[in-house]
Design a protein around this motif. Structure first.
Motif, PDB file in Angstrom:
ATOM      1  N   ILE A   1       0.862  -1.180   0.000  1.00  0.00           N
ATOM      2  CA  ILE A   1       0.000   0.000   0.000  1.00  0.00           C
ATOM      3  C   ILE A   1       0.896   1.226   0.000  1.00  0.00           C
ATOM      4  CG2 ILE A   1      -1.701   1.344   1.296  1.00  0.00           C
ATOM      5  CD1 ILE A   1      -2.815  -1.294   2.354  1.00  0.00           C
ATOM      6  N   VAL A   2       0.525   2.195  -0.855  1.00  0.00           N
ATOM      7  CA  VAL A   2       1.277   3.440  -0.965  1.00  0.00           C
ATOM      8  C   VAL A   2       0.342   4.600  -0.642  1.00  0.00           C
ATOM      9  CG1 VAL A   2       2.620   4.928  -2.488  1.00  0.00           C
ATOM     10  CG2 VAL A   2       2.749   2.440  -2.758  1.00  0.00           C
ATOM     11  N   ASP A   3       0.756   5.451   0.292  1.00  0.00           N
ATOM     12  CA  ASP A   3       0.028   6.659   0.666  1.00  0.00           C
ATOM     13  C   ASP A   3       0.729   7.828  -0.018  1.00  0.00           C
ATOM     14  OD1 ASP A   3      -1.161   8.847   1.889  1.00  0.00           O
ATOM     15  OD2 ASP A   3      -1.003   8.041   3.907  1.00  0.00           O
ATOM     16  N   VAL A   4      -0.005   8.524  -0.897  1.00  0.00           N
ATOM     17  CA  VAL A   4       0.567   9.627  -1.677  1.00  0.00           C
ATOM     18  C   VAL A   4      -0.082  10.931  -1.228  1.00  0.00           C
ATOM     19  CG1 VAL A   4       0.936  10.561  -3.987  1.00  0.00           C
ATOM     20  CG2 VAL A   4       0.932   8.087  -3.634  1.00  0.00           C
ATOM     21  N   ARG A   5       0.715  11.810  -0.623  1.00  0.00           N
ATOM     22  CA  ARG A   5       0.158  13.064  -0.114  1.00  0.00           C
ATOM     23  C   ARG A   5      -0.338  13.944  -1.267  1.00  0.00           C
ATOM     24  NH1 ARG A   5       6.032  14.241   0.883  1.00  0.00           N
ATOM     25  NH2 ARG A   5       6.453  16.015  -0.490  1.00  0.00           N
ATOM     26  N   HIS A   6      -1.177  14.896  -0.907  1.00  0.00           N
ATOM     27  CA  HIS A   6      -1.885  15.738  -1.874  1.00  0.00           C
ATOM     28  C   HIS A   6      -0.964  16.366  -2.920  1.00  0.00           C
ATOM     29  CE1 HIS A   6      -3.794  19.503  -3.255  1.00  0.00           C
ATOM     30  NE2 HIS A   6      -4.847  18.716  -3.352  1.00  0.00           N
ATOM     31  N   ASP A   7       0.162  16.926  -2.496  1.00  0.00           N
ATOM     32  CA  ASP A   7       1.030  17.638  -3.445  1.00  0.00           C
ATOM     33  C   ASP A   7       1.811  16.712  -4.375  1.00  0.00           C
ATOM     34  OD1 ASP A   7       2.501  16.918  -1.091  1.00  0.00           O
ATOM     35  OD2 ASP A   7       4.098  18.266  -1.704  1.00  0.00           O
ATOM     36  N   LEU A   8       1.782  15.393  -4.124  1.00  0.00           N
ATOM     37  CA  LEU A   8       2.455  14.430  -5.001  1.00  0.00           C
ATOM     38  C   LEU A   8       1.478  13.621  -5.853  1.00  0.00           C
ATOM     39  CD1 LEU A   8       5.221  12.913  -2.680  1.00  0.00           C
ATOM     40  CD2 LEU A   8       5.517  14.559  -4.533  1.00  0.00           C
ATOM     41  N   ARG A   9       0.174  13.845  -5.659  1.00  0.00           N
ATOM     42  CA  ARG A   9      -0.827  13.071  -6.411  1.00  0.00           C
ATOM     43  C   ARG A   9      -0.638  13.250  -7.908  1.00  0.00           C
ATOM     44  NH1 ARG A   9      -6.599  12.458  -3.851  1.00  0.00           N
ATOM     45  NH2 ARG A   9      -7.152  12.277  -6.034  1.00  0.00           N
ATOM     46  N   PRO A  10      -0.473  12.150  -8.642  1.00  0.00           N
ATOM     47  CA  PRO A  10      -0.365  12.279 -10.098  1.00  0.00           C
ATOM     48  C   PRO A  10      -1.716  12.676 -10.696  1.00  0.00           C
ATOM     49  CG  PRO A  10      -0.071   9.976  -9.406  1.00  0.00           C
ATOM     50  CD  PRO A  10      -0.315  10.785  -8.182  1.00  0.00           C
ATOM     51  N   GLU A  11      -1.671  13.502 -11.731  1.00  0.00           N
ATOM     52  CA  GLU A  11      -2.890  13.896 -12.453  1.00  0.00           C
ATOM     53  C   GLU A  11      -2.718  13.534 -13.915  1.00  0.00           C
ATOM     54  OE1 GLU A  11      -5.774  14.955 -11.372  1.00  0.00           O
ATOM     55  OE2 GLU A  11      -5.131  15.052  -9.302  1.00  0.00           O
ATOM     56  N   PRO A  12      -3.629  12.795 -14.501  1.00  0.00           N
ATOM     57  CA  PRO A  12      -4.780  12.200 -13.839  1.00  0.00           C
ATOM     58  C   PRO A  12      -4.343  11.057 -12.926  1.00  0.00           C
ATOM     59  CG  PRO A  12      -4.648  11.388 -16.078  1.00  0.00           C
ATOM     60  CD  PRO A  12      -3.551  12.415 -15.917  1.00  0.00           C
ATOM     61  N   LEU A  13      -5.167  10.763 -11.948  1.00  0.00           N
ATOM     62  CA  LEU A  13      -4.880   9.698 -10.996  1.00  0.00           C
ATOM     63  C   LEU A  13      -4.968   8.347 -11.712  1.00  0.00           C
ATOM     64  CD1 LEU A  13      -4.248   9.950  -7.990  1.00  0.00           C
ATOM     65  CD2 LEU A  13      -6.618   9.439  -7.520  1.00  0.00           C
ATOM     66  N   PRO A  14      -3.906   7.532 -11.657  1.00  0.00           N
ATOM     67  CA  PRO A  14      -3.953   6.237 -12.336  1.00  0.00           C
ATOM     68  C   PRO A  14      -4.965   5.305 -11.673  1.00  0.00           C
ATOM     69  CG  PRO A  14      -1.905   6.477 -11.112  1.00  0.00           C
ATOM     70  CD  PRO A  14      -2.641   7.769 -10.993  1.00  0.00           C
ATOM     71  N   GLY A  15      -5.547   4.442 -12.471  1.00  0.00           N
ATOM     72  CA  GLY A  15      -6.545   3.507 -11.969  1.00  0.00           C
ATOM     73  C   GLY A  15      -6.038   2.079 -11.976  1.00  0.00           C
ATOM     74  N   PRO A  16      -6.925   1.139 -11.683  1.00  0.00           N
ATOM     75  CA  PRO A  16      -6.549  -0.270 -11.676  1.00  0.00           C
ATOM     76  C   PRO A  16      -5.910  -0.684 -13.001  1.00  0.00           C
ATOM     77  CG  PRO A  16      -8.698   0.007 -10.680  1.00  0.00           C
ATOM     78  CD  PRO A  16      -8.314   1.346 -11.269  1.00  0.00           C
ATOM     79  N   GLY A  17      -4.825  -1.446 -12.887  1.00  0.00           N
ATOM     80  CA  GLY A  17      -4.093  -1.916 -14.053  1.00  0.00           C
ATOM     81  C   GLY A  17      -2.890  -1.064 -14.404  1.00  0.00           C
ATOM     82  N   ALA A  18      -2.878   0.198 -13.956  1.00  0.00           N
ATOM     83  CA  ALA A  18      -1.734   1.076 -14.222  1.00  0.00           C
ATOM     84  C   ALA A  18      -0.526   0.576 -13.436  1.00  0.00           C
ATOM     85  CB  ALA A  18      -2.063   2.510 -13.829  1.00  0.00           C
ATOM     86  N   ARG A  19       0.656   0.920 -13.906  1.00  0.00           N
ATOM     87  CA  ARG A  19       1.885   0.536 -13.213  1.00  0.00           C
ATOM     88  C   ARG A  19       2.508   1.784 -12.607  1.00  0.00           C
ATOM     89  NH1 ARG A  19       7.291  -0.477 -14.022  1.00  0.00           N
ATOM     90  NH2 ARG A  19       8.030  -2.298 -12.908  1.00  0.00           N
ATOM     91  N   ILE A  20       2.806   1.717 -11.297  1.00  0.00           N
ATOM     92  CA  ILE A  20       3.448   2.843 -10.622  1.00  0.00           C
ATOM     93  C   ILE A  20       4.612   2.360  -9.773  1.00  0.00           C
ATOM     94  CG2 ILE A  20       1.297   4.172 -10.575  1.00  0.00           C
ATOM     95  CD1 ILE A  20       1.233   3.743  -7.536  1.00  0.00           C
TER      96      ILE A  20
END
Length: 87
Positions: free
Chosen positions: A42-61
């Protein structure tokens, strides 16, 4: 930084709206690193680091940061860096 981990994997689930209202996003990944459980991180990403657009299921991060206990006692990476792998 002591206690830092790097994780990579496919997104299984995204919590787009955080119940505590601080604007962060949480990603559940299928990952070899298995920070939270075998095969799961599980990865917690704070507001200022949120990728836009937010990746969804199946994306690789990938993400890196220290490991802390989450609100339910689970181990999770508190991201200081996040990368979305675009195709």
């Amino acid at each position: 930084m002591a206690g830092c981990r790097t994780v990579s994997g496919r997104v299984l689930y995204v919590e787009r709206v955080d119940p505590d209202g601080d604007g962060d996003a949480h990603f559940v990944l299928v990952s070899r690193e298995g920070v939270t459980a075998p095969g799961i991180s599980i990865v917690d990403v704070r507001h200022d680091l949120r990728p836009e657009p937010l990746p969804g299921p199946g994306a690789r991060i990938s993400a890196a940061g220290p490991v802390f206990s989450g609100s339910r006692g689970q181990r999770q990476v508190e991201a200081v860096a996040v990368r979305v792998h675009r195709r």
